[in-house]
Design a protein around this motif. Structure first.
Motif, PDB file in Angstrom:
ATOM      1  N   LEU A  32       0.825  -1.203   0.000  1.00 14.86           N
ATOM      2  CA  LEU A  32       0.000   0.000   0.000  1.00 14.86           C
ATOM      3  C   LEU A  32       0.858   1.252   0.000  1.00 14.86           C
ATOM      4  O   LEU A  32       0.559   2.236  -0.696  1.00 14.86           O
ATOM      5  N   LEU A  33       1.949   1.217   0.775  1.00 10.02           N
ATOM      6  CA  LEU A  33       2.841   2.366   0.808  1.00 10.02           C
ATOM      7  C   LEU A  33       3.454   2.611  -0.572  1.00 10.02           C
ATOM      8  O   LEU A  33       3.524   3.756  -1.037  1.00 10.02           O
ATOM      9  N   ASP A  34       3.865   1.514  -1.243  1.00 12.81           N
ATOM     10  CA  ASP A  34       4.412   1.661  -2.596  1.00 12.81           C
ATOM     11  C   ASP A  34       3.370   2.226  -3.546  1.00 12.81           C
ATOM     12  O   ASP A  34       3.663   3.104  -4.370  1.00 12.81           O
ATOM     13  N   ALA A  35       2.140   1.682  -3.439  1.00 10.61           N
ATOM     14  CA  ALA A  35       1.087   2.142  -4.335  1.00 10.61           C
ATOM     15  C   ALA A  35       0.752   3.605  -4.095  1.00 10.61           C
ATOM     16  O   ALA A  35       0.610   4.394  -5.031  1.00 10.61           O
ATOM     17  N   VAL A  36       0.603   3.952  -2.809  1.00 11.92           N
ATOM     18  CA  VAL A  36       0.281   5.346  -2.493  1.00 11.92           C
ATOM     19  C   VAL A  36       1.422   6.273  -2.919  1.00 11.92           C
ATOM     20  O   VAL A  36       1.198   7.343  -3.490  1.00 11.92           O
ATOM     21  N   THR A  37       2.659   5.827  -2.648  1.00  3.64           N
ATOM     22  CA  THR A  37       3.812   6.654  -3.017  1.00  3.64           C
ATOM     23  C   THR A  37       3.842   6.908  -4.517  1.00  3.64           C
ATOM     24  O   THR A  37       4.053   8.040  -4.969  1.00  3.64           O
ATOM     25  N   HIS A  38       3.622   5.823  -5.290  1.00  2.00           N
ATOM     26  CA  HIS A  38       3.719   5.961  -6.746  1.00  2.00           C
ATOM     27  C   HIS A  38       2.470   6.592  -7.352  1.00  2.00           C
ATOM     28  O   HIS A  38       2.559   7.538  -8.141  1.00  2.00           O
ATOM     29  N   ASP A  39       1.294   6.072  -6.982  1.00  2.30           N
ATOM     30  CA  ASP A  39       0.067   6.460  -7.675  1.00  2.30           C
ATOM     31  C   ASP A  39      -0.568   7.731  -7.118  1.00  2.30           C
ATOM     32  O   ASP A  39      -1.560   8.205  -7.671  1.00  2.30           O
ATOM     33  N   ILE A  40      -0.066   8.253  -6.044  1.00  2.79           N
ATOM     34  CA  ILE A  40      -0.514   9.575  -5.591  1.00  2.79           C
ATOM     35  C   ILE A  40       0.578  10.610  -5.842  1.00  2.79           C
ATOM     36  O   ILE A  40       0.313  11.692  -6.363  1.00  2.79           O
ATOM     37  N   ARG A  41       1.800  10.254  -5.492  1.00  2.00           N
ATOM     38  CA  ARG A  41       2.878  11.227  -5.662  1.00  2.00           C
ATOM     39  C   ARG A  41       3.129  11.546  -7.139  1.00  2.00           C
ATOM     40  O   ARG A  41       3.343  12.702  -7.495  1.00  2.00           O
ATOM     41  N   THR A  42       3.105  10.517  -8.006  1.00  2.00           N
ATOM     42  CA  THR A  42       3.395  10.763  -9.420  1.00  2.00           C
ATOM     43  C   THR A  42       2.404  11.737 -10.055  1.00  2.00           C
ATOM     44  O   THR A  42       2.821  12.708 -10.704  1.00  2.00           O
ATOM     45  N   PRO A  43       1.084  11.498  -9.916  1.00  2.00           N
ATOM     46  CA  PRO A  43       0.153  12.500 -10.468  1.00  2.00           C
ATOM     47  C   PRO A  43       0.330  13.876  -9.837  1.00  2.00           C
ATOM     48  O   PRO A  43       0.275  14.902 -10.543  1.00  2.00           O
ATOM     49  N   LEU A  44       0.525  13.912  -8.516  1.00  2.00           N
ATOM     50  CA  LEU A  44       0.693  15.211  -7.868  1.00  2.00           C
ATOM     51  C   LEU A  44       1.946  15.921  -8.373  1.00  2.00           C
ATOM     52  O   LEU A  44       1.940  17.148  -8.570  1.00  2.00           O
ATOM     53  N   THR A  45       3.009  15.149  -8.590  1.00  2.00           N
ATOM     54  CA  THR A  45       4.240  15.750  -9.111  1.00  2.00           C
ATOM     55  C   THR A  45       4.008  16.351 -10.492  1.00  2.00           C
ATOM     56  O   THR A  45       4.452  17.470 -10.795  1.00  2.00           O
ATOM     57  N   SER A  46       3.304  15.595 -11.362  1.00  2.00           N
ATOM     58  CA  SER A  46       3.025  16.084 -12.717  1.00  2.00           C
ATOM     59  C   SER A  46       2.130  17.306 -12.685  1.00  2.00           C
ATOM     60  O   SER A  46       2.342  18.282 -13.420  1.00  2.00           O
ATOM     61  N   ILE A  47       1.102  17.249 -11.829  1.00  2.00           N
ATOM     62  CA  ILE A  47       0.190  18.397 -11.723  1.00  2.00           C
ATOM     63  C   ILE A  47       0.939  19.614 -11.199  1.00  2.00           C
ATOM     64  O   ILE A  47       0.792  20.734 -11.720  1.00  2.00           O
ATOM     65  N   LYS A  48       1.754  19.397 -10.159  1.00  2.00           N
ATOM     66  CA  LYS A  48       2.522  20.497  -9.588  1.00  2.00           C
ATOM     67  C   LYS A  48       3.457  21.113 -10.628  1.00  2.00           C
ATOM     68  O   LYS A  48       3.557  22.354 -10.759  1.00  2.00           O
ATOM     69  N   ALA A  49       4.143  20.243 -11.396  1.00  2.00           N
ATOM     70  CA  ALA A  49       5.077  20.757 -12.408  1.00  2.00           C
ATOM     71  C   ALA A  49       4.346  21.551 -13.480  1.00  2.00           C
ATOM     72  O   ALA A  49       4.817  22.622 -13.917  1.00  2.00           O
ATOM     73  N   SER A  50       3.190  21.046 -13.931  1.00  2.00           N
ATOM     74  CA  SER A  50       2.435  21.730 -14.977  1.00  2.00           C
ATOM     75  C   SER A  50       1.899  23.068 -14.481  1.00  2.00           C
ATOM     76  O   SER A  50       1.974  24.095 -15.182  1.00  2.00           O
TER      77      SER A  50
END
Length: 400
Positions: A152-170
């Motif tokens: 769950l930690l891996d999933a949350v880290t990847h599948d929440i952080r990755t979209p947030l990182t992309s949104i933040k960068a954009s």
């Protein structure tokens, strides 16, 4: 002197006192009792002593009983001589009967004690075995819990952080572009701004799907999945899933095979279409571009059978059950090489939906031994009720 010796001494004393007391009481009523009554009374006392204290005190009671029987109740009364030879036979029969009955009673008591000891030993072994199993189960549950938490930690880290990182960068890029306008610095053109907005839109959808998956999985595990069952056709369900998955399967050849004259089914069409979409998504992810994806629908006995087949690397036999575990995709052990991105919730949700309908879902080898085939079965429903529904729909159509 140990407890067993004290217990044995008490048995001898009680045997002698019991026979003596019975002799005194029966002597008082000598005119109302006969020798048979005396013998039976003594036998009852001997049986009690044997059952309570064992065979040796019972033999002592039998010997004392013989002397009392002879002295107080057989003529001539008051001495140990016997006038009538028949009384010798009676006395011998009494002694043999008393000793035998006492021995049998004592043996039954020993067997009962052995059985009780065996029962206690079995209970002790069962308790130890149960405790061992409980400890092993707790250890296994703890190990699985740790794996799930890690997954769950891996999933949350990847599948929440990755979209947030992309949104933040954009968003940061767009804000920088607005500041650049004030400073007459380089600006993004319309195409660049559109790309940034598309990234935000796609990643927000991805984040939303992840959260929805978590909520749906929690609802299934809590037994709170509500199905909206309606009568409908398999063709419509399959086509709905195919249309939704079309952007995912563009680089593959999709073949559809649906048997003719299939009966209507009473299912939650949206939920079943979601299951098929998940299977199509996995087939597209895990099979090379340009390969075939086959969707089939048919009837098997009283069940509707749906399959999605691809030409990917396949799933090893030992992992075919685990692929339906939640977050299996995110677990490190058992993963098959480098896999495409995913949360590992899709098949777990699919299984929950299928089983909520009373069906089953499993993984098979594809035709030819290459690829993966995921099959599921769903109850068809009541045929008469389905026919009535079709007739009513036809009437509605004519009235319109």
């Amino acid at each position: 002197m140990g407890p067993r010796s004290v217990h044995s001494s008490g048995g001898y004393l009680l045997a002698v006192l019991s026979i003596s007391a019975a002799s005194g009481v029966l002597k008082l009523f000598r005119s109302h009792v006969n020798t048979t009554t005396v013998a039976l009374a003594f036998l009852l006392i001997i049986l009690f002593v044997a059952a309570r204290f064992g065979s040796r005190p019972a033999v002592a009671a039998a010997i004392v009983g013989v002397f009392c029987f002879n002295f107080f109740f057989l003529p001539p009364v008051g001495n140990l001589t016997i006038a009538d030879p028949e009384n010798w036979v009676a006395l011998a029969a009494f002694l043999i009967t008393a000793v035998t009955a006492g021995e049998l009673s004592a043996r039954a008591r020993r067997r009962a004690e052995e059985a009780e000891a065996g029962r206690r030993e079995i209970e002790r072994l069962y308790t130890e075995l149960r405790d061992a199993f409980e400890r092993a189960s707790q250890a296994e549950a703890l190990r699985r819990s740790e794996r799930l938490k890690s997954a769950l930690l891996d999933a949350v880290t990847h599948d929440i952080r990755t979209p947030l990182t992309s949104i933040k960068a954009s968003v940061t890029t767009l804000l920088d572009e607005l500041r650049a306008r004030r400073d007459d610095a380089a600006k993004l053109d319309a195409e660049g701004r559109r790309e940034m907005l598309e990234v935000i839109d796609e990643e927000a959808d991805r984040l939303n799907r992840f959260v929805e998956g978590l909520v749906e999985l929690a609802r299934i595990e809590a037994g709170q999945l509500e199905l909206r069952r309606r009568w409908g056709t398999v063709d419509e369900i399959v086509m709905t899933a195919l249309e939704r998955a079309e952007p995912l399967t563009r680089s593959h050849t999709v073949e559809v095979s649906i048997e003719k004259d299939l009966p209507v089914v009473r299912v939650d069409a949206k939920a079943v279409a979601e299951v098929l979409y998940t299977l199509l998504d996995n087939a597209a992810k895990y099979s090379p571009k340009g390969t075939r994806i086959k969707v089939s629908a048919g009837q098997a006995d009283e069940m509707m059978r749906l399959t999605v087949e691809d030409e990917g690397p396949g799933v090893p036999t030992e992992l075919r059950e685990r692929v339906f575990d939640k977050f299996f995709r995110a677990m490190r052990d058992g993963d098959i090489g480098a896999q495409p991105s995913g949360t590992g919730m899709g098949l777990a949700i699919a299984r929950g939906i299928v089983e909520a309908h009373g069906g089953r879902i499993w993984v098979d080898d594809a035709d030819g031994g290459r690829g993966t085939r995921v099959a599921l079965t769903l109850p068809v429903g009541d045929e008469d009720e389905g026919s009535t529904m079709q007739m009513e729909e036809a009437k509605v159509g004519k009235s319109l």
